[in-house]
Write a protein that holds these residues in place. Structure first.
Motif, PDB file in Angstrom:
ATOM      1  N   LYS A 178      70.091  50.112  15.365  1.00  0.00           N
ATOM      2  CA  LYS A 178      71.159  49.163  14.766  1.00  0.00           C
ATOM      3  C   LYS A 178      72.249  50.221  14.527  1.00  0.00           C
ATOM      4  O   LYS A 178      72.186  51.254  14.294  1.00  0.00           O
ATOM      5  CB  LYS A 178      70.795  48.845  13.475  1.00  0.00           C
ATOM      6  N   PRO A 179      73.387  49.564  14.986  1.00  0.00           N
ATOM      7  CA  PRO A 179      74.707  50.012  14.808  1.00  0.00           C
ATOM      8  C   PRO A 179      75.185  51.003  13.634  1.00  0.00           C
ATOM      9  O   PRO A 179      75.764  51.765  13.562  1.00  0.00           O
ATOM     10  CB  PRO A 179      75.950  48.953  15.368  1.00  0.00           C
ATOM     11  N   ASP A 180      74.655  50.165  12.590  1.00  0.00           N
ATOM     12  CA  ASP A 180      75.051  50.595  11.214  1.00  0.00           C
ATOM     13  C   ASP A 180      74.501  51.765  11.057  1.00  0.00           C
ATOM     14  O   ASP A 180      74.928  52.796  10.181  1.00  0.00           O
ATOM     15  CB  ASP A 180      75.129  49.550  10.365  1.00  0.00           C
ATOM     16  N   LYS A 181      73.242  52.027  11.347  1.00  0.00           N
ATOM     17  CA  LYS A 181      72.524  53.282  11.184  1.00  0.00           C
ATOM     18  C   LYS A 181      73.144  54.262  12.065  1.00  0.00           C
ATOM     19  O   LYS A 181      73.087  55.594  11.564  1.00  0.00           O
ATOM     20  CB  LYS A 181      71.038  53.250  11.735  1.00  0.00           C
ATOM     21  N   ILE A 182      73.517  54.318  13.540  1.00  0.00           N
ATOM     22  CA  ILE A 182      74.084  55.063  14.174  1.00  0.00           C
ATOM     23  C   ILE A 182      75.350  55.747  13.411  1.00  0.00           C
ATOM     24  O   ILE A 182      75.839  56.978  13.407  1.00  0.00           O
ATOM     25  CB  ILE A 182      74.639  54.464  15.510  1.00  0.00           C
ATOM     26  N   SER A 183      76.104  54.773  12.824  1.00  0.00           N
ATOM     27  CA  SER A 183      77.489  55.117  12.257  1.00  0.00           C
ATOM     28  C   SER A 183      77.328  56.029  11.329  1.00  0.00           C
ATOM     29  O   SER A 183      78.201  56.825  10.831  1.00  0.00           O
ATOM     30  CB  SER A 183      78.208  53.670  11.774  1.00  0.00           C
ATOM     31  N   GLU A 184      76.071  55.934  10.442  1.00  0.00           N
ATOM     32  CA  GLU A 184      75.748  56.975   9.398  1.00  0.00           C
ATOM     33  C   GLU A 184      75.873  58.204   9.968  1.00  0.00           C
ATOM     34  O   GLU A 184      75.965  59.332   8.852  1.00  0.00           O
ATOM     35  CB  GLU A 184      74.418  56.526   8.761  1.00  0.00           C
ATOM     36  N   PHE A 185      75.385  58.612  10.992  1.00  0.00           N
ATOM     37  CA  PHE A 185      75.503  59.993  11.663  1.00  0.00           C
ATOM     38  C   PHE A 185      76.244  60.377  12.495  1.00  0.00           C
ATOM     39  O   PHE A 185      76.483  61.493  12.957  1.00  0.00           O
ATOM     40  CB  PHE A 185      73.949  60.080  12.239  1.00  0.00           C
ATOM     41  N   PHE A 186      76.791  59.491  13.201  1.00  0.00           N
ATOM     42  CA  PHE A 186      78.061  59.680  14.280  1.00  0.00           C
ATOM     43  C   PHE A 186      79.401  59.302  14.113  1.00  0.00           C
ATOM     44  O   PHE A 186      79.595  58.095  13.804  1.00  0.00           O
ATOM     45  CB  PHE A 186      77.308  59.193  15.750  1.00  0.00           C
ATOM     46  N   ALA A 187      80.473  60.171  14.083  1.00  0.00           N
ATOM     47  CA  ALA A 187      81.759  59.556  13.986  1.00  0.00           C
ATOM     48  C   ALA A 187      81.994  58.720  15.105  1.00  0.00           C
ATOM     49  O   ALA A 187      81.410  58.786  16.070  1.00  0.00           O
ATOM     50  CB  ALA A 187      82.517  60.834  14.059  1.00  0.00           C
ATOM     51  N   GLU A 188      83.195  57.858  14.973  1.00  0.00           N
ATOM     52  CA  GLU A 188      83.720  57.155  15.995  1.00  0.00           C
ATOM     53  C   GLU A 188      83.979  57.665  17.448  1.00  0.00           C
ATOM     54  O   GLU A 188      83.900  56.899  18.334  1.00  0.00           O
ATOM     55  CB  GLU A 188      84.737  55.854  15.402  1.00  0.00           C
ATOM     56  N   ASN A 189      84.400  58.763  17.232  1.00  0.00           N
ATOM     57  CA  ASN A 189      84.961  59.303  18.668  1.00  0.00           C
ATOM     58  C   ASN A 189      83.774  59.883  19.397  1.00  0.00           C
ATOM     59  O   ASN A 189      83.978  60.316  20.561  1.00  0.00           O
ATOM     60  CB  ASN A 189      85.763  60.685  18.122  1.00  0.00           C
ATOM     61  N   TYR A 190      82.513  59.728  18.974  1.00  0.00           N
ATOM     62  CA  TYR A 190      81.428  60.008  19.786  1.00  0.00           C
ATOM     63  C   TYR A 190      80.890  58.846  20.858  1.00  0.00           C
ATOM     64  O   TYR A 190      81.070  57.563  20.184  1.00  0.00           O
ATOM     65  CB  TYR A 190      80.116  60.220  18.946  1.00  0.00           C
ATOM     66  N   SER A 191      81.008  59.100  22.074  1.00  0.00           N
ATOM     67  CA  SER A 191      80.781  58.204  23.028  1.00  0.00           C
ATOM     68  C   SER A 191      79.272  57.641  22.939  1.00  0.00           C
ATOM     69  O   SER A 191      78.425  58.504  22.460  1.00  0.00           O
ATOM     70  CB  SER A 191      80.949  58.348  24.350  1.00  0.00           C
ATOM     71  N   SER A 192      78.898  56.458  23.650  1.00  0.00           N
ATOM     72  CA  SER A 192      77.482  56.251  23.836  1.00  0.00           C
ATOM     73  C   SER A 192      76.709  57.160  24.499  1.00  0.00           C
ATOM     74  O   SER A 192      75.588  57.672  24.176  1.00  0.00           O
ATOM     75  CB  SER A 192      77.235  54.941  24.330  1.00  0.00           C
ATOM     76  N   GLU A 193      76.978  57.758  25.509  1.00  0.00           N
ATOM     77  CA  GLU A 193      76.483  58.871  26.164  1.00  0.00           C
ATOM     78  C   GLU A 193      76.294  60.080  25.482  1.00  0.00           C
ATOM     79  O   GLU A 193      75.149  60.801  25.479  1.00  0.00           O
ATOM     80  CB  GLU A 193      77.357  59.122  27.453  1.00  0.00           C
TER      81      GLU A 193
END
Length: 297
Positions: A260-275
């Motif tokens: 889930k996107p909210d889980k991803i946001s817990e560990f990665f800042a917004e400047n990280y791309s999907s790749e």
């Protein structure tokens, strides 16, 4: 617009499409009314003429306006005429109760006639894979007989009228090597195009084995299975029991994991791309796998 005005417009556009505006006036005087009994199908005609809804529309148009675009035919040595373009129109005339059809009589060579026959049909929206496969195969052979023009790619030239690439044309030409039964399965979407191309590399006997087993079991062949059959076939190692084993082997269950996107946001800042995120996750998984002894390497 009146019916007569509409009919005239359709007729003019159709002529332009077939012959180019310069050829219309030169050829209009050559239109002849030929008895339907003297019009014969093109040899090996790959396109089906069906009594479907579109045919009923054609019949109604013929009844109301006549045949707006004459067919194209050439004389036959054994008598009568061979239809190059106009098979559906001829059938529409039969259903409309007419006894003749207007046509242009042209003396084309076999190769010229084949190219025109394919090009006047290939742009339809409802073409089946089997029709396209056989049509492209016929046109490719005709172009090869004529010789390349301007050093271009013959496969690209085959697909030009339909706006398709040489690679796509090549796949359909391979597909044309399938048996009639397997091609029918492709038409009915019981076999995918990719799988059909793989199976086209099998010899006639192996194709028959595949057909029988698919009909017996009702299984849906996967790309992994078709690729395996192709590989074994190329090596001359296929037998009936092997084909049965490959087609009836249990397929691995597909696993789908969604983060889930909210889980991803817990560990990665917004400047990280999907790749970036994917690469980091893969790297961490490899480290985890190595620590727990589950690495495949």
């Amino acid at each position: 617009m009146s019916k007569s005005g509409s009919a005239a417009k359709v007729k003019l556009n159709s002529y332009d499409d077939l012959f180019g505006s310069a050829g219309v006036q030169a050829d209009t005087a050559q239109v002849q009314e030929i008895p339907l009994s003297e019009l014969h199908d093109f040899k090996g005609h790959p396109f089906k003429v069906l009594d479907d809804e579109k045919m009923q529309e054609t019949v109604e148009s013929i009844k109301n306006y006549g045949v707006l675009m004459p067919g194209i035919v050439r004389t036959r040595a054994e008598g009568g005429y061979e239809i190059i373009a106009g098979h559906r129109r001829k059938h529409g005339c039969e259903l409309a109760g007419l006894s003749t059809m207007p046509v242009f009589v042209k003396e084309y060579t076999d190769d010229e006639a084949t190219v025109i026959m394919v090009d006047t049909n290939i742009q339809r929206e409802d073409i089946l894979p089997s029709e396209k496969a056989r049509a492209y195969s016929m046109k490719y052979e005709a172009i090869k007989h004529q010789g390349k023009k301007g050093g271009g790619n013959s496969l690209d030239e085959v697909g030009e009228a339909a706006g398709e690439s040489g690679k796509t044309v090549q796949r359909y030409i391979w597909l044309a090597r399938l048996s009639d039964e397997l091609l029918d399965m492709v038409d009915k979407k019981k076999i995918g195009l990719v799988q059909g191309v793989d199976l086209s590399f099998l010899d006639a006997e192996a194709q028959q084995w595949v057909q029988v087993i698919l009909e017996e079991t009702g299984v849906v062949i996967s790309t992994a299975q078709s690729a395996k059959l192709k590989e074994y076939g190329k090596n001359g190692e296929l037998t009936l029991p092997m084909v049965r084993l490959i087609l009836t082997e249990e397929k691995p269950k597909e696993r789908k994991v969604t983060i889930k996107p909210d889980k991803i946001s817990e560990f990665f800042a917004e400047n990280y791309s999907s790749e970036d995120i994917e690469n980091i996750i893969y790297q961490l998984l490899e480290e985890w796998s190595a620590i727990n002894g589950t690495s495949k390497q």
